[in-house]
Write a protein that holds these residues in place. Structure first.
Motif, PDB file in Angstrom:
ATOM      1  N   ILE A 114       0.821  -1.209   0.000  1.00  0.00           N
ATOM      2  CA  ILE A 114       0.000   0.000   0.000  1.00  0.00           C
ATOM      3  C   ILE A 114       0.855   1.259   0.000  1.00  0.00           C
ATOM      4  N   LEU A 115       2.137   1.137   0.366  1.00  0.00           N
ATOM      5  CA  LEU A 115       2.995   2.314   0.503  1.00  0.00           C
ATOM      6  C   LEU A 115       3.054   3.160  -0.773  1.00  0.00           C
ATOM      7  N   PRO A 116       3.214   2.567  -1.978  1.00  0.00           N
ATOM      8  CA  PRO A 116       3.261   3.408  -3.177  1.00  0.00           C
ATOM      9  C   PRO A 116       1.939   4.110  -3.462  1.00  0.00           C
ATOM     10  N   TYR A 117       0.868   3.659  -2.800  1.00  0.00           N
ATOM     11  CA  TYR A 117      -0.440   4.278  -2.990  1.00  0.00           C
ATOM     12  C   TYR A 117      -0.680   5.397  -1.983  1.00  0.00           C
ATOM     13  N   PHE A 118       0.337   5.717  -1.185  1.00  0.00           N
ATOM     14  CA  PHE A 118       0.194   6.825  -0.235  1.00  0.00           C
ATOM     15  C   PHE A 118      -0.193   8.099  -0.963  1.00  0.00           C
ATOM     16  N   TYR A 119       0.432   8.336  -2.121  1.00  0.00           N
ATOM     17  CA  TYR A 119       0.156   9.567  -2.866  1.00  0.00           C
ATOM     18  C   TYR A 119      -1.330   9.661  -3.208  1.00  0.00           C
ATOM     19  N   VAL A 120      -1.926   8.562  -3.654  1.00  0.00           N
ATOM     20  CA  VAL A 120      -3.346   8.568  -4.013  1.00  0.00           C
ATOM     21  C   VAL A 120      -4.199   8.879  -2.786  1.00  0.00           C
ATOM     22  N   LEU A 121      -3.900   8.200  -1.678  1.00  0.00           N
ATOM     23  CA  LEU A 121      -4.689   8.388  -0.463  1.00  0.00           C
ATOM     24  C   LEU A 121      -4.537   9.812   0.070  1.00  0.00           C
ATOM     25  N   TYR A 122      -3.300  10.282   0.117  1.00  0.00           N
ATOM     26  CA  TYR A 122      -3.050  11.649   0.588  1.00  0.00           C
ATOM     27  C   TYR A 122      -3.728  12.660  -0.323  1.00  0.00           C
ATOM     28  N   PHE A 123      -3.592  12.447  -1.637  1.00  0.00           N
ATOM     29  CA  PHE A 123      -4.142  13.405  -2.589  1.00  0.00           C
ATOM     30  C   PHE A 123      -5.667  13.440  -2.523  1.00  0.00           C
ATOM     31  N   ALA A 124      -6.290  12.280  -2.274  1.00  0.00           N
ATOM     32  CA  ALA A 124      -7.741  12.252  -2.126  1.00  0.00           C
ATOM     33  C   ALA A 124      -8.169  13.094  -0.925  1.00  0.00           C
ATOM     34  N   VAL A 125      -7.483  12.915   0.194  1.00  0.00           N
ATOM     35  CA  VAL A 125      -7.791  13.713   1.389  1.00  0.00           C
ATOM     36  C   VAL A 125      -7.552  15.194   1.118  1.00  0.00           C
ATOM     37  N   LEU A 126      -6.417  15.500   0.477  1.00  0.00           N
ATOM     38  CA  LEU A 126      -6.075  16.895   0.178  1.00  0.00           C
ATOM     39  C   LEU A 126      -7.128  17.549  -0.711  1.00  0.00           C
ATOM     40  N   LEU A 127      -7.531  16.865  -1.783  1.00  0.00           N
ATOM     41  CA  LEU A 127      -8.458  17.464  -2.729  1.00  0.00           C
ATOM     42  C   LEU A 127      -9.863  17.572  -2.160  1.00  0.00           C
ATOM     43  N   ILE A 128     -10.269  16.594  -1.347  1.00  0.00           N
ATOM     44  CA  ILE A 128     -11.587  16.692  -0.713  1.00  0.00           C
ATOM     45  C   ILE A 128     -11.606  17.866   0.273  1.00  0.00           C
ATOM     46  N   HIS A 129     -10.502  18.037   1.015  1.00  0.00           N
ATOM     47  CA  HIS A 129     -10.406  19.177   1.923  1.00  0.00           C
ATOM     48  C   HIS A 129     -10.369  20.492   1.138  1.00  0.00           C
ATOM     49  N   ARG A 130      -9.602  20.509   0.045  1.00  0.00           N
ATOM     50  CA  ARG A 130      -9.520  21.725  -0.767  1.00  0.00           C
ATOM     51  C   ARG A 130     -10.863  22.035  -1.411  1.00  0.00           C
ATOM     52  N   GLU A 131     -11.556  20.982  -1.815  1.00  0.00           N
ATOM     53  CA  GLU A 131     -12.886  21.177  -2.407  1.00  0.00           C
ATOM     54  C   GLU A 131     -13.829  21.817  -1.400  1.00  0.00           C
ATOM     55  N   ALA A 132     -13.748  21.385  -0.142  1.00  0.00           N
ATOM     56  CA  ALA A 132     -14.590  21.978   0.900  1.00  0.00           C
ATOM     57  C   ALA A 132     -14.239  23.451   1.094  1.00  0.00           C
ATOM     58  N   ARG A 133     -12.955  23.783   1.044  1.00  0.00           N
ATOM     59  CA  ARG A 133     -12.539  25.182   1.156  1.00  0.00           C
ATOM     60  C   ARG A 133     -13.056  25.982  -0.036  1.00  0.00           C
ATOM     61  N   ASP A 134     -12.958  25.409  -1.233  1.00  0.00           N
ATOM     62  CA  ASP A 134     -13.475  26.077  -2.433  1.00  0.00           C
ATOM     63  C   ASP A 134     -14.969  26.359  -2.296  1.00  0.00           C
ATOM     64  N   GLU A 135     -15.707  25.333  -1.876  1.00  0.00           N
ATOM     65  CA  GLU A 135     -17.160  25.464  -1.755  1.00  0.00           C
ATOM     66  C   GLU A 135     -17.529  26.580  -0.778  1.00  0.00           C
ATOM     67  N   HIS A 136     -16.826  26.624   0.346  1.00  0.00           N
ATOM     68  CA  HIS A 136     -17.113  27.631   1.368  1.00  0.00           C
ATOM     69  C   HIS A 136     -16.865  29.039   0.826  1.00  0.00           C
ATOM     70  N   GLN A 137     -15.749  29.208   0.124  1.00  0.00           N
ATOM     71  CA  GLN A 137     -15.429  30.525  -0.430  1.00  0.00           C
ATOM     72  C   GLN A 137     -16.395  30.918  -1.539  1.00  0.00           C
ATOM     73  N   CYS A 138     -16.749  29.964  -2.394  1.00  0.00           N
ATOM     74  CA  CYS A 138     -17.663  30.260  -3.502  1.00  0.00           C
ATOM     75  C   CYS A 138     -19.055  30.611  -2.991  1.00  0.00           C
ATOM     76  N   LEU A 139     -19.511  29.919  -1.945  1.00  0.00           N
ATOM     77  CA  LEU A 139     -20.819  30.237  -1.372  1.00  0.00           C
ATOM     78  C   LEU A 139     -20.822  31.652  -0.806  1.00  0.00           C
ATOM     79  N   ARG A 140     -19.736  32.006  -0.135  1.00  0.00           N
ATOM     80  CA  ARG A 140     -19.646  33.346   0.443  1.00  0.00           C
ATOM     81  C   ARG A 140     -19.549  34.404  -0.655  1.00  0.00           C
ATOM     82  N   LYS A 141     -18.903  34.061  -1.771  1.00  0.00           N
ATOM     83  CA  LYS A 141     -18.691  35.034  -2.835  1.00  0.00           C
ATOM     84  C   LYS A 141     -19.880  35.158  -3.777  1.00  0.00           C
ATOM     85  N   TYR A 142     -20.501  34.020  -4.115  1.00  0.00           N
ATOM     86  CA  TYR A 142     -21.538  34.035  -5.145  1.00  0.00           C
ATOM     87  C   TYR A 142     -22.956  33.843  -4.604  1.00  0.00           C
TER      88      TYR A 142
END
Length: 419
Positions: A371-399
């Protein structure tokens, strides 16, 4: 002038001050835990206490000089009068910073320098042999830069501070970045670090792993070639579309502090190359059908990733462009329009979907037993889901209502019919 002051950060991310403090410790710990585990025979993530090297063995003055020289080379290429000058987004004080778009030239010159060095007898596999020492040196540089950035921000005007890193707590602001666009003269520190030393370092490290495998086994494996090719395509694409980075959250919203400095200088080059590093000591054989399937999967991910990003950037530059003029949109109170067809009518973040598909394709050449070489996939999934939540929050406040309508018409965030 008071109205131009950046308001104090009220909504703290990443678990607030405690979360930021933990991440300052956890990020370097994760890098060295994974690198140490990768070199063991089992390469098991359940081995929570891999044999730790002596601290003095991690410090090598020569490796530190090499890391600093690499960053200095990229800095020199950054300041050379190559490429075009473009403007970033409008800042709070209505000004627009200028940026030199010359990453493709830096990529080409770097390739020539590396090629000439190899022809002169450079032993690139030295990078593999001193990988831990170089990661340690890069970490020291990242910490040093982060301290400098925080101290510099204390002298910066209020208008220059980052909206997400102005909490008043030194630990949190050190982590998030207190100043939005720290510069020394016209040298933009965040913009420089965002692509050049880390992404080019990632590609160079991958090549070093390929050379090391060739020294050990006589020729590079098909798995190693795929990993190098896929990730080099990603790096070249980033530099070819360098201007698009000026509209990303990293540049427009996040300050430049430890989170981005360590990420750019250590996390990206030394963890994104984890698949190539793994293959040196854990070789894999791929059948031709498996190889073809992996290539197709990476092609699918790249098509979605590049198509979505190009569509968005074209629309932002010129909504009347024939490539995007026929797409359906939703008007907003800010005067901007939200795409609601094409890639952006498929899911709300199709570029993230393409990114994750590619990440999975990069890991598959490493086989399915670790599973070690798949760390990037797992980390990136967490990162992008968190970033998506940040995007959504900012877009709701802006638009506001326009964003709510967009979410109603495009219900899935990243994964169609799943999330």
């Amino acid at each position: 002038m008071d109205r131009l002051r950046v308001p104090c950060t009220k909504e703290l991310e990443f678990g607030g001050v405690l979360g930021a403090a933990l991440l300052i410790l956890l990020m370097p710990t994760t890098v060295f835990y994974l690198l140490l585990t990768c070199r063991t025979e089992q390469a098991s993530l359940l081995n929570f206490f891999p044999a730790l090297p002596m601290l003095r063995s991690l410090w090598d003055p020569q490796d530190f000089v090499l890391v600093v020289a690499w960053i200095a080379l990229q800095a020199l290429l950054y300041v050379l009068p190559m490429g075009k000058i473009t403007e970033g987004i409008t800042l709070r004080d209505k000004s627009r910073l200028q940026y030199r778009i010359s990453g493709s030239y830096s990529l080409g010159v770097t390739a020539l320098v590396v090629g000439a060095s190899l022809a002169a007898g450079l032993r690139l596999s030295y990078v593999y042999d001193h990988f831990l020492q170089m990661a340690f040196s890069a970490s020291l540089v990242a910490f040093g830069l982060s301290i400098f950035l925080y101290l510099k921000a204390l002298l910066a005007p209020e208008t220059a501070l980052a909206p997400g890193g102005n909490s008043g707590n030194p630990i949190y602001d050190f982590f998030m970045g207190h100043e939005l666009n720290p510069r020394i003269g016209t040298f933009d520190l965040k913009y420089f670090c965002e692509l050049r030393p880390g992404l080019l370092g990632w590609a160079l490290i991958n090549m070093a792993m390929l050379v090391k495998e060739t020294e050990l086994r006589g020729n590079p494996s098909l798995a190693m070639i795929l990993v190098n090719a896929f990730q080099l395509l990603y790096v070249v694409d980033a530099f070819w579309h360098e201007e698009a980075i000026l509209t990303t959250m990293d540049i427009t919203h996040d300050g430049f502090g430890f989170m981005l400095a360590f990420g750019d200088l250590t996390w990206v080059p030394f963890l994104y190359s984890l698949q190539a590093y793994f293959l040196v000591t854990h070789p894999q054989k791929l059948s031709l059908p498996m190889t073809g399937g992996i290539i197709l999967l990476n092609g699918l991910g790249y098509t979605i990733f590049r198509g979505a990003n190009s569509q968005k950037n074209t629309f932002r530059r010129n909504p009347a462009d024939p490539k995007v003029a026929g797409l359906r949109t939703i008007p907003t109170a800010t005067g901007r329009r939200l795409l609601v067809s094409g890639w952006w009518g498929f899911v709300r973040h199709p570029n993230y979907l393409g990114d994750l598909i590619m990440a999975f394709a990069w890991s598959l050449p490493c086989g399915l037993t670790h599973i070690l070489p798949y760390f990037y996939v797992l980390y990136f999934a967490v990162l992008l889901i968190h970033r998506e939540a940040r995007d959504e929050h900012q877009c709701l406040r802006k638009y506001g209502l326009a964003w709510q309508e967009y979410c109603r018409r495009v219900p899935y965030r990243i994964f169609p019919y799943l999330y």
